[in-house]
Design a protein around this motif. Structure first.
Motif, short mmCIF file in Angstrom:
data_model
loop_
_atom_site.label_atom_id
_atom_site.label_comp_id
_atom_site.label_asym_id
_atom_site.label_seq_id
_atom_site.Cartn_x
_atom_site.Cartn_y
_atom_site.Cartn_z
N LEU A 171 26.95 42.75 35.81
CA LEU A 171 28.52 42.93 35.80
C LEU A 171 28.67 42.98 34.03
O LEU A 171 29.53 42.31 33.36
CB LEU A 171 29.07 41.41 36.11
N ASP A 172 28.23 44.02 33.60
CA ASP A 172 28.28 44.39 32.03
C ASP A 172 28.57 45.83 32.09
O ASP A 172 27.93 46.30 30.87
CB ASP A 172 27.09 43.61 31.38
N THR A 218 38.77 43.12 26.50
CA THR A 218 39.64 42.61 27.36
C THR A 218 39.92 43.61 28.70
O THR A 218 40.53 43.07 29.58
CB THR A 218 40.75 42.48 26.56
N GLY A 219 39.76 44.88 28.44
CA GLY A 219 39.89 45.84 29.40
C GLY A 219 41.31 46.28 29.42
O GLY A 219 42.01 46.89 30.50
N MET A 244 33.46 39.89 32.26
CA MET A 244 32.73 40.48 33.52
C MET A 244 33.45 41.88 33.52
O MET A 244 34.35 42.26 33.62
CB MET A 244 33.07 39.51 34.75
N SER A 245 32.24 42.89 33.82
CA SER A 245 32.77 44.14 34.08
C SER A 245 31.77 44.70 34.99
O SER A 245 30.63 44.89 34.92
CB SER A 245 32.82 45.02 32.78
N LEU A 262 48.12 45.19 32.75
CA LEU A 262 47.63 46.29 31.84
C LEU A 262 45.97 46.31 31.98
O LEU A 262 45.46 47.12 30.99
CB LEU A 262 48.03 46.29 30.37
N VAL A 263 45.55 45.50 32.55
CA VAL A 263 43.89 45.43 32.65
C VAL A 263 43.48 46.61 33.44
O VAL A 263 43.79 46.52 34.67
CB VAL A 263 43.51 43.99 32.67
N MET A 264 42.17 47.02 33.18
CA MET A 264 41.51 48.06 34.03
C MET A 264 41.13 47.43 35.10
O MET A 264 40.65 46.23 34.90
CB MET A 264 40.51 48.77 33.29
N ASP A 265 40.64 48.02 36.41
CA ASP A 265 40.41 47.42 37.71
C ASP A 265 38.82 46.87 37.35
O ASP A 265 38.61 46.08 38.41
CB ASP A 265 40.46 48.51 38.69
N HIS A 266 38.15 47.03 36.60
CA HIS A 266 36.91 47.03 36.48
C HIS A 266 36.53 45.70 35.55
O HIS A 266 35.33 45.65 35.29
CB HIS A 266 35.80 48.12 36.27
N VAL A 267 37.47 45.26 34.91
CA VAL A 267 37.36 44.31 33.86
C VAL A 267 38.05 43.07 34.14
O VAL A 267 39.10 42.89 34.50
CB VAL A 267 37.80 44.88 32.45
N LEU A 268 37.37 41.72 33.59
CA LEU A 268 37.90 40.60 33.65
C LEU A 268 37.60 39.70 32.60
O LEU A 268 36.11 39.46 32.55
CB LEU A 268 37.66 39.70 35.19
N ASN A 269 38.11 39.29 31.67
CA ASN A 269 37.94 38.62 30.57
C ASN A 269 38.98 37.34 30.84
O ASN A 269 39.99 37.18 30.90
CB ASN A 269 38.36 39.20 29.24
N LEU A 270 38.08 36.23 30.72
CA LEU A 270 38.55 34.89 31.16
C LEU A 270 37.93 33.78 30.42
O LEU A 270 36.64 33.83 29.90
CB LEU A 270 38.45 34.66 32.87
#
Length: 378
Positions: free
Chosen positions: A6-7, A155-156, A355-356, A294-302
């Protein structure tokens, strides 16, 4: 068993179709593109030109507006530093960029400051999005270059590239965007004809590492007056000398072609993974980073408040391979400059993980991931 990867913002796996195509260049189509006296060279030249067409198609450019490089870092340096002498000759020594750029833009800008240029870095705030009003206010008659990234690598978040282009429609400043994270994924914004320079990286769109491109659009019939950073040959219109890596270039071209062909299918798979992650992690009440619209579908920053990202990465290392920032600065223990630019303090920034994923990512056992995180939060 290896953990699920997931990177993908650090690097993507190579698409199997691209891999199989690339391998043939190691044993069959190994000619030098510059060899004009025999069929091997002619074949290599034909394949390079085909790759130019595919890369150009992603951004609505022309074949002769594509320069091949080793990756987005080189492309960024060529775009920013290659215009240094032009800025001096024109008496325009002001540059506008953002506080969330990748180091491959941030550090060339710092170098330009040492060369007598003035750099304005726009803040983004908690949303993670560049303010178009702030950009408009920052422009001056002597503004030489504006560099705003397309998609932030940590952040994506997709930046308003089309809005920047519209503002610059009435200004002469050159417009560059580092599109390493968005090229081949967000297909619309990069088509805007006012974007002069676009940096591309192969290993972010399922091609091998070591190849990239710089799109250098003409303004009407005029080429952008750039200077080379290296010398030693006439390749790539004299702006990037050296023997062209035909196999890598061809692989990038195919990856670009597939990005258009499979765009919808890839987006659907990435959205499915994102929704599964949010559904599972939601019970832990994570704090999501920036404007999620506005975040791309393949990215999650949390972040999970009170939980250090390093501890979380170690706890999950046998399940999923994740990160807490840019791979280029992973050896540094200083807080992310992107997250601090968004207003986070050191503890908040050090709590964030990224996570990407991509269309090739298998299903993640999210309940087990959640259970592991719960043990750290108790």
């Amino acid at each position: 068993m290896m953990p699920i990867y997931l990177d993908c913002n650090a690097t993507t796996p190579v698409d199997p179709e691209v891999r199989d195509y690339y391998i043939r260049f190691l044993s069959e189509d190994y000619g030098n593109e510059g060899s004009r006296t025999h069929a091997y060279g002619a074949r290599a030249k034909q394949l390079v030109q085909k790759a130019r067409d595919h890369v150009a198609a992603v951004v609505g450019a022309k074949r002769d507006e594509i320069l091949f490089t080793s990756g987005a870092t080189e492309s960024n340096n060529l775009a920013l530093l290659g215009l240094l002498e032009t800025g001096r000759k024109l008496g325009r020594r002001h540059i506008v960029t953002t506080s969330i750029e990748h180091k491959a833009v941030h550090e060339p800008c710092a170098y330009l400051e040492k060369q007598g240029f003035e750099v304005t870095r726009l803040d983004v705030g908690m949303s993670g999005v560049v303010s178009l009003d702030a950009l408009r206010d920052a422009l001056r008659p002597d503004t030489h270059l504006v560099s705003v990234m397309h998609v932030n690598n940590e952040t994506g978040i997709v930046q308003p590239i089309e809005g920047v282009a519209e503002i610059l429609a009435s200004h002469s400043a050159f417009f560059h965007t580092d599109a390493a994270q968005g090229f081949g994924k967000d297909l619309n914004q990069l088509q805007h004809p006012r974007i002069d320079l676009i940096s591309v990286s192969g290993h972010k769109i399922f091609a091998p590492k070591g190849v990239g491109a710089l799109v250098v659009r003409r303004r009407g019939y005029q080429r952008i007056p750039m200077q080379p950073l290296m010398f030693g040959g006439g390749q790539e219109r004299g702006l990037r000398p050296g023997t062209l890596p035909v196999g890598l270039i061809a692989a990038l071209g195919l990856a670009a072609e597939i990005a258009i062909r499979d765009a919808q299918k890839r987006h659907e798979r990435c959205r499915k993974i994102r929704q599964a992650a949010l559904n599972a992690l939601g019970e832990l009440h994570p704090k999501l980073t920036g404007n999620q619209d506005l975040v791309m579908d393949h990215v999650l920053n949390l972040a999970f408040p009170g939980l250090d990202s390093e501890a979380l990465i170690v706890a999950l290392k046998d399940l999923v391979a994740i990160s807490n920032g840019s791979a280029c600065t992973s050896n540094s223990y200083t807080p992310s400059h992107v997250l601090t630019a968004m207003g986070m303090n050191e503890d908040e920034a050090n709590s964030c993980i990224r996570m990407s994923w991509c269309h090739m990512t298998p299903d993640v056992d999210w309940p087990v991931v959640v259970k592991t995180i719960q043990t750290l939060l108790q």
